[in-house]
Design an enzyme around this catalytic site. Structure first.
Site, PDB file in Angstrom:
ATOM      1  N   VAL A 205       0.868  -1.186   0.000  1.00  0.00           N
ATOM      2  CA  VAL A 205       0.000   0.000   0.000  1.00  0.00           C
ATOM      3  C   VAL A 205       0.901   1.230   0.000  1.00  0.00           C
ATOM      4  O   VAL A 205       1.715   1.407   0.912  1.00  0.00           O
ATOM      5  CB  VAL A 205      -0.912   0.041   1.248  1.00  0.00           C
ATOM      6  CG1 VAL A 205      -1.854   1.244   1.176  1.00  0.00           C
ATOM      7  CG2 VAL A 205      -1.694  -1.256   1.405  1.00  0.00           C
ATOM      8  N   HIS A 206       0.772   2.060  -1.030  1.00  0.00           N
ATOM      9  CA  HIS A 206       1.600   3.274  -1.041  1.00  0.00           C
ATOM     10  C   HIS A 206       0.948   4.447  -1.751  1.00  0.00           C
ATOM     11  O   HIS A 206       1.390   5.581  -1.620  1.00  0.00           O
ATOM     12  CB  HIS A 206       2.940   2.995  -1.736  1.00  0.00           C
ATOM     13  CG  HIS A 206       2.826   2.979  -3.235  1.00  0.00           C
ATOM     14  ND1 HIS A 206       2.382   1.886  -3.936  1.00  0.00           N
ATOM     15  CD2 HIS A 206       3.065   3.944  -4.158  1.00  0.00           C
ATOM     16  CE1 HIS A 206       2.366   2.170  -5.227  1.00  0.00           C
ATOM     17  NE2 HIS A 206       2.772   3.413  -5.400  1.00  0.00           N
ATOM     18  N   ARG A 207      -0.128   4.195  -2.529  1.00  0.00           N
ATOM     19  CA  ARG A 207      -0.687   5.251  -3.370  1.00  0.00           C
ATOM     20  C   ARG A 207      -1.286   6.356  -2.516  1.00  0.00           C
ATOM     21  O   ARG A 207      -1.973   6.100  -1.531  1.00  0.00           O
ATOM     22  CB  ARG A 207      -1.739   4.642  -4.305  1.00  0.00           C
ATOM     23  CG  ARG A 207      -2.098   5.509  -5.487  1.00  0.00           C
ATOM     24  CD  ARG A 207      -2.839   4.709  -6.532  1.00  0.00           C
ATOM     25  NE  ARG A 207      -1.973   3.736  -7.162  1.00  0.00           N
ATOM     26  CZ  ARG A 207      -1.229   3.987  -8.245  1.00  0.00           C
ATOM     27  NH1 ARG A 207      -1.259   5.184  -8.782  1.00  0.00           N
ATOM     28  NH2 ARG A 207      -0.478   3.053  -8.758  1.00  0.00           N
ATOM     29  N   ARG A 240       6.096   6.168   3.114  1.00  0.00           N
ATOM     30  CA  ARG A 240       4.920   7.050   3.129  1.00  0.00           C
ATOM     31  C   ARG A 240       3.788   6.429   3.940  1.00  0.00           C
ATOM     32  O   ARG A 240       3.099   7.098   4.699  1.00  0.00           O
ATOM     33  CB  ARG A 240       4.441   7.323   1.700  1.00  0.00           C
ATOM     34  CG  ARG A 240       3.130   8.112   1.645  1.00  0.00           C
ATOM     35  CD  ARG A 240       2.489   8.037   0.278  1.00  0.00           C
ATOM     36  NE  ARG A 240       3.245   8.785  -0.708  1.00  0.00           N
ATOM     37  CZ  ARG A 240       3.177   8.579  -2.019  1.00  0.00           C
ATOM     38  NH1 ARG A 240       2.410   7.598  -2.482  1.00  0.00           N
ATOM     39  NH2 ARG A 240       3.868   9.313  -2.855  1.00  0.00           N
TER      40      ARG A 240
END
Length: 366
Positions: A205-207, A240
């Site tokens: 998960v990074h978006r 992030r």
């Protein structure tokens, strides 16, 4: 011929490594490699250069952090003097990041033609910064190096001349084929994590749409934690995402079969993807890599640029707006298993060679 290649993010390092290798095999072609700094720490950048055999960049602009507009603007300021100094014949950009857009803009303003790898990709969601980057980069490009037939047809619908479009295949597939054996030699990551091949879910998960929205992030994180009660979940945690979890008051560490680890290098990531029972992600590149390995994928988005994977049943979309919906989608994907066939959407593993053929043909034609 002198090419100026602009990269800045992990997927671009993978693609550029394959094309740079092919470029170095050709006489009278010189590549100037520019790293914008978009992914800058050792886990997000340095280890990829080392594992992929990608040459160290000729220029490292050190631009990272800030809003999309601020980052892109600082990249443009830093790129301008490079064009004055290097005077390249072409600029080569990859995909859909801020680095892609900055490279295309700087090049167009300096009158240097742009070749765009992965041209024609569309999610049709203008709320995605990546979609804006793709569309604008294609408007500025001279050569359109498309990964799939779907991308070719999209470019034709948008009025791009057929002679400017080249279906070359997917460079990430080149990398998986070229480095798969080296990755398997590092399969010790599985016993180190305490998971067996085919027994776990791999999640990334990074978006920004997911990490910057506390509600979406909470739904995703709690759904993954719940899924781990039945099937171990491995999460290489993007910096992030770690920061976003802390802001949202969510635990940045997993417990028991919910295994949260630091970001891994490219080869270890291939091992995890190849051996997962299911991949859950919001990454465009990870969607494809799961498909290359024949592993079903669940994408935590309402749309994807890789529509072929959804149409063929290898990928399922689930908007991360409800924890129970994500849990159900994970359970359904695990129960469904693998589709019966895996079409060759992405070529034969020789995309980099075709890209170099197209570029060197431009030199001969000029």
């Amino acid at each position: 011929m002198k090419l100026l290649t602009v990269i800045g993010a992990r997927p671009q390092f993978v693609k550029a490594a394959m094309v740079s290798r092919a470029l170095r095999a050709r006489p009278n072609v010189h590549e100037v490699l520019v790293h914008t700094g978009q992914h800058f720490d050792e886990t997000m950048s340095g280890v990829f250069f080392e594992e992929l055999g990608l040459p160290r960049p000729d220029y490292d602009l050190g631009v990272n952090g800030g809003s999309h507009g601020a980052m892109t603007g600082r990249m443009l300021v830093a790129l301008d003097p490079l064009y004055e100094a290097e005077r390249p014949d072409w600029t080569l950009v990859y995909g859909d990041t801020n680095s892609t857009l900055a490279g295309a803009l700087a090049s167009a303003k300096m009158g240097v033609p742009v070749a765009h790898v992965e041209a024609g990709m569309r999610s049709f969601d203008r709320a995605m910064p990546e979609e804006i980057n793709r569309v604008v980069t294609d408007r500025l490009s001279t050569l359109f190096l498309a990964a799939t037939e779907t991308a070719v047809q999209q470019l034709l619908r948008e009025g791009v001349a057929d002679s400017a479009i080249h279906r070359v295949g997917d460079v990430m597939y080149d990398a998986v084929r070229a480095l798969g054996a080296a990755a398997e030699a590092r399969a010790a990551i599985l016993p180190r994590l305490g998971v067996a091949a085919g027994s776990f879910i791999l999640a990334t998960v990074h978006r920004a749409a997911n990490t910057d929205d506390d509600a979406c992030l909470r739904h995703i994180w709690q759904a993954l934690g719940a899924a781990a009660h039945a099937t171990p979940v491995v999460v290489p945690l993007h910096p992030r995402t770690r920061a976003a979890l802390e802001r949202a008051g969510l635990p940045a560490a997993g417990r028991g079969p919910f295994i949260v680890i630091e970001p891994v290098g490219y080869l270890d990531m291939l091992v995890l993807e190849r051996n997962a029972r299911l991949v859950v992600t919001d990454s465009g590149g990870v969607q494809k890599e799961a498909f290359f390995f024949g592993v079903p994928c669940l994408t935590l988005r309402a749309e994807t640029e890789w529509t072929e994977l959804v149409a063929s049943g290898w990928n399922r979309l689930v908007p991360p707006t409800d924890e129970a919906r994500i849990q159900t989608a994970i359970a359904d994907a695990l129960a469904a298993g693998r589709p019966d066939s895996r079409p060759e959407f992405f070529g034969d593993g020789h995309a980099a060679e075709r890209i170099v053929d197209v570029l060197t043909a431009q030199r001969r034609a000029s």
